[in-house]
Design a protein around this motif. Structure first.
Motif, PDB file in Angstrom:
ATOM      1  N   ALA A  82       0.702  -1.069  -0.025  1.00 30.33           N
ATOM      2  CA  ALA A  82      -0.025   0.005  -0.263  1.00 30.33           C
ATOM      3  C   ALA A  82       0.964   1.234   0.152  1.00 30.33           C
ATOM      4  CB  ALA A  82      -0.774   0.162   1.203  1.00 30.33           C
ATOM      5  N   HIS A  83       2.117   1.322   0.736  1.00 30.77           N
ATOM      6  CA  HIS A  83       2.556   2.341   0.904  1.00 30.77           C
ATOM      7  C   HIS A  83       3.488   2.771  -0.521  1.00 30.77           C
ATOM      8  CE1 HIS A  83       6.468  -0.185   1.890  1.00 30.77           C
ATOM      9  NE2 HIS A  83       6.954   1.083   1.128  1.00 30.77           N
ATOM     10  N   CYS A  84       3.516   1.892  -1.424  1.00 27.96           N
ATOM     11  CA  CYS A  84       4.093   2.028  -2.758  1.00 27.96           C
ATOM     12  C   CYS A  84       3.187   2.983  -3.516  1.00 27.96           C
ATOM     13  CB  CYS A  84       4.406   0.865  -3.361  1.00 27.96           C
ATOM     14  SG  CYS A  84       5.668   0.137  -2.856  1.00 27.96           S
ATOM     15  N   GLY A 226      20.988 -11.342   4.770  1.00 28.45           N
ATOM     16  CA  GLY A 226      19.931 -11.233   3.996  1.00 28.45           C
ATOM     17  C   GLY A 226      18.929 -10.717   4.460  1.00 28.45           C
ATOM     18  N   ASP A 227      18.351  -9.537   3.542  1.00 28.50           N
ATOM     19  CA  ASP A 227      17.469  -8.769   3.835  1.00 28.50           C
ATOM     20  C   ASP A 227      16.849  -8.006   2.733  1.00 28.50           C
ATOM     21  OD1 ASP A 227      15.325  -7.644   5.332  1.00 28.50           O
ATOM     22  OD2 ASP A 227      16.653  -6.325   6.653  1.00 28.50           O
ATOM     23  N   ALA A 228      15.586  -7.443   2.742  1.00 25.47           N
ATOM     24  CA  ALA A 228      15.180  -6.565   1.683  1.00 25.47           C
ATOM     25  C   ALA A 228      15.435  -4.999   2.242  1.00 25.47           C
ATOM     26  CB  ALA A 228      13.721  -6.647   1.734  1.00 25.47           C
ATOM     27  N   CYS A 229      15.524  -4.133   1.205  1.00 25.15           N
ATOM     28  CA  CYS A 229      15.964  -2.757   1.800  1.00 25.15           C
ATOM     29  C   CYS A 229      15.186  -2.028   0.853  1.00 25.15           C
ATOM     30  CB  CYS A 229      17.531  -2.721   1.423  1.00 25.15           C
ATOM     31  SG  CYS A 229      18.426  -1.318   2.316  1.00 25.15           S
ATOM     32  N   GLN A 230      15.549  -0.492   0.899  1.00 26.20           N
ATOM     33  CA  GLN A 230      14.653   0.318   0.365  1.00 26.20           C
ATOM     34  C   GLN A 230      14.620  -0.013  -1.263  1.00 26.20           C
ATOM     35  OE1 GLN A 230      13.503   1.841   2.820  1.00 26.20           O
ATOM     36  NE2 GLN A 230      15.699   1.292   4.179  1.00 26.20           N
ATOM     37  N   GLY A 231      13.255   0.474  -1.617  1.00 25.10           N
ATOM     38  CA  GLY A 231      13.294  -0.098  -3.325  1.00 25.10           C
ATOM     39  C   GLY A 231      12.628  -1.405  -3.596  1.00 25.10           C
ATOM     40  N   ASP A 232      12.736  -2.525  -2.541  1.00 24.90           N
ATOM     41  CA  ASP A 232      12.408  -3.440  -2.585  1.00 24.90           C
ATOM     42  C   ASP A 232      10.694  -3.623  -2.355  1.00 24.90           C
ATOM     43  OD1 ASP A 232      14.750  -4.834  -3.422  1.00 24.90           O
ATOM     44  OD2 ASP A 232      15.419  -5.029  -1.368  1.00 24.90           O
ATOM     45  N   SER A 233      10.304  -2.652  -1.348  1.00 27.49           N
ATOM     46  CA  SER A 233       8.927  -2.891  -1.131  1.00 27.49           C
ATOM     47  C   SER A 233       8.114  -3.362  -2.243  1.00 27.49           C
ATOM     48  CB  SER A 233       8.560  -1.294  -0.589  1.00 27.49           C
ATOM     49  OG  SER A 233       8.872  -1.187   0.641  1.00 27.49           O
ATOM     50  N   GLY A 234       6.857  -4.306  -1.582  1.00 25.29           N
ATOM     51  CA  GLY A 234       6.141  -4.580  -2.484  1.00 25.29           C
ATOM     52  C   GLY A 234       6.448  -5.947  -3.050  1.00 25.29           C
ATOM     53  N   VAL A 247       7.131  -7.335   0.715  1.00 24.78           N
ATOM     54  CA  VAL A 247       8.376  -6.291   1.423  1.00 24.78           C
ATOM     55  C   VAL A 247       7.538  -5.433   1.803  1.00 24.78           C
ATOM     56  CG1 VAL A 247      10.252  -5.101   1.429  1.00 24.78           C
ATOM     57  CG2 VAL A 247      10.224  -7.352   0.013  1.00 24.78           C
ATOM     58  N   SER A 248       7.783  -4.987   2.979  1.00 25.27           N
ATOM     59  CA  SER A 248       6.859  -3.867   3.788  1.00 25.27           C
ATOM     60  C   SER A 248       7.948  -2.765   4.594  1.00 25.27           C
ATOM     61  CB  SER A 248       5.951  -4.388   4.788  1.00 25.27           C
ATOM     62  OG  SER A 248       5.172  -3.273   5.066  1.00 25.27           O
ATOM     63  N   TRP A 249       8.546  -3.437   5.594  1.00 18.78           N
ATOM     64  CA  TRP A 249       9.314  -2.398   6.201  1.00 18.78           C
ATOM     65  C   TRP A 249      10.249  -3.145   7.411  1.00 18.78           C
ATOM     66  CZ3 TRP A 249       8.621  -1.822  11.816  1.00 18.78           C
ATOM     67  CH2 TRP A 249       7.698  -2.716  12.513  1.00 18.78           C
ATOM     68  N   SER A 251      13.918  -1.961  10.330  1.00 12.95           N
ATOM     69  CA  SER A 251      14.717  -0.789  10.606  1.00 12.95           C
ATOM     70  C   SER A 251      16.234  -1.024  10.066  1.00 12.95           C
ATOM     71  CB  SER A 251      14.877  -0.894  12.258  1.00 12.95           C
ATOM     72  OG  SER A 251      15.650   0.051  12.700  1.00 12.95           O
ATOM     73  N   GLY A 252      16.554  -0.071   9.320  1.00  9.80           N
ATOM     74  CA  GLY A 252      17.606  -0.441   8.566  1.00  9.80           C
ATOM     75  C   GLY A 252      17.524  -1.720   7.491  1.00  9.80           C
ATOM     76  N   CYS A 253      18.847  -1.959   7.195  1.00  4.04           N
ATOM     77  CA  CYS A 253      18.550  -3.617   6.131  1.00  4.04           C
ATOM     78  C   CYS A 253      19.755  -4.407   6.708  1.00  4.04           C
ATOM     79  CB  CYS A 253      19.036  -2.953   4.914  1.00  4.04           C
ATOM     80  SG  CYS A 253      17.790  -1.456   4.266  1.00  4.04           S
TER      81      CYS A 253
HETATM   82  N1  ARG Z   1       9.870   0.316   3.115  1.00  3.70           N
HETATM   83  C1  ARG Z   1      11.052   0.005   2.222  1.00  3.70           C
HETATM   84  C2  ARG Z   1      10.492   0.410   0.713  1.00  3.70           C
HETATM   85  O1  ARG Z   1       9.762   1.156   0.415  1.00  3.70           O
HETATM   86  C3  ARG Z   1      11.191  -1.448   2.458  1.00  3.70           C
HETATM   87  C4  ARG Z   1      11.860  -1.803   3.663  1.00  3.70           C
HETATM   88  C5  ARG Z   1      12.380  -3.167   3.867  1.00  3.70           C
HETATM   89  N2  ARG Z   1      13.209  -3.195   4.830  1.00  3.70           N
HETATM   90  C6  ARG Z   1      13.713  -4.183   5.377  1.00  3.70           C
HETATM   91  N3  ARG Z   1      14.764  -4.138   6.173  1.00  3.70           N
HETATM   92  N4  ARG Z   1      13.281  -5.408   4.915  1.00  3.70           N
HETATM   93  O2  ARG Z   1      11.267  -0.306  -0.212  1.00  3.70           O
END
Ligand code: ARG
Length: 285
Positions: A82-84, A226-234, A247-249, A251-253
């Protein structure tokens, strides 16, 4: 980063960040060797249901306008966060972003592989809670069907894929280091489904969000990595061949003690009535 970056920055800053003008700086260094973070390059054929959300108007053309991920659940329906679709990310409501598209069947964003398909309409979960981040999902209906059978199966409630300890893979074109290094080609990272208790402890309530076990899924690696990060959301988190998270949120990656938080796909299936076959499979609400 104490908050998901798309909510922490205003629209113009997001544009600059995504265009690579301003590098994102994370509050803490990312674990060594961690890139997605802790990841590896993959070909789109290994996850053909991955799509990139794009608006060159809003985010510039240097990475084909990619700013979020998504996942095809039928040939004309894509799930994303949704935040995308938020006006704080897009600079306008999604129906005012004329060139909102999904890019499908493409590994390297700057190649001409695959298809670019306009989004016909968008449905954002009205129950999305921007303070906790619960209910972070949206449904996009495509103007034309995707080619081929590039559709993922969603895991319903009770599926064994949700059990803590299950190996999972997250995919995306997002930040590969936590330092603003947005990937040009699709990447993936190995993670594990983690117990709700781990994320409840990590995210009891704060600026980042509040972990809600019914609506969210906790995944990552206990030691970071291993983790998602900014730009991976959705984008998708897949376990046992089924979609379990978006992928939603976080703290850091990839930071130890701060797992990734995903929208729990069984809650999406439940909320949309997709599990009961009442409105036809994957009907847009
Ligand atoms: N909110 C981020 C985005 O819009 C995704 C962050 C995911 N972070 C994580 N540490 N898994 O792309």
């Amino acid at each position: 980063m104490r908050r998901p970056f798309v909510r922490a920055l205003n629209g113009s800053l997001v544009l600059a960040v995504v265009a690579g003008v301003i590098p994102l700086v994370s509050a803490a260094p990312v674990a060594a060797g961690s890139v997605v973070v802790g990841g590896f390059p993959v070909d789109i054929s290994e996850g053909p249901w991955n799509v990139a959300l794009s608006s060159r108007d809003r985010f510039g053309g240097t990475r084909a306008g990619q700013y979020c991920g998504g996942v095809a659940v039928s040939r004309t329906v894509v799930l994303t966060a949704a935040h995308c679709m938020g006006a704080d990310v897009l600079g306008a409501p999604p129906n005012r972003v004329r060139d909102l598209k999904v890019i499908a069947g493409r590994t390297d964003l700057l190649s001409d592989q695959g298809q670019e398909i306009p989004v016909r309409d968008t449905w954002v979960n009205p129950g999305y809670d921007t303070s906790t981040n619960a209910g972070d999902f949206a449904v996009l209906r495509l103007a034309e069907p995707l080619a081929g059978s590039s559709v993922v199966t969603m895991a319903s409630a009770g599926d064994a894929a949700y059990e803590p300890g299950t190996a999972a893979v997250v995919y995306g074109w997002g930040d590969a280091t936590g330092g603003g290094d947005y990937a040009r080609s699709l990447r993936a990272a190995h993670v594990h489904v983690l117990a709700d208790a781990l994320c409840e402890r990590a995210y009891p309530g704060g600026d980042d969000g509040t972990y809600a076990s019914g609506a969210m899924l906790c995944a990552g690696e206990a030691e970071g990595g291993g983790d998602a990060c900014q730009g991976d959301s959705g984008g998708p988190l897949v376990a046992q061949g089924k979609l379990v998270g978006l992928v939603s949120w976080g703290s850091g990656c990839g930071r130890p003690g701060s797992p990734g938080v995903y929208t729990r796909v069984s809650d999406v299936v439940r909320a949309l009535g997709w599990g009961r076959g009442l409105r036809g499979p994957h009907a847009v609400p």
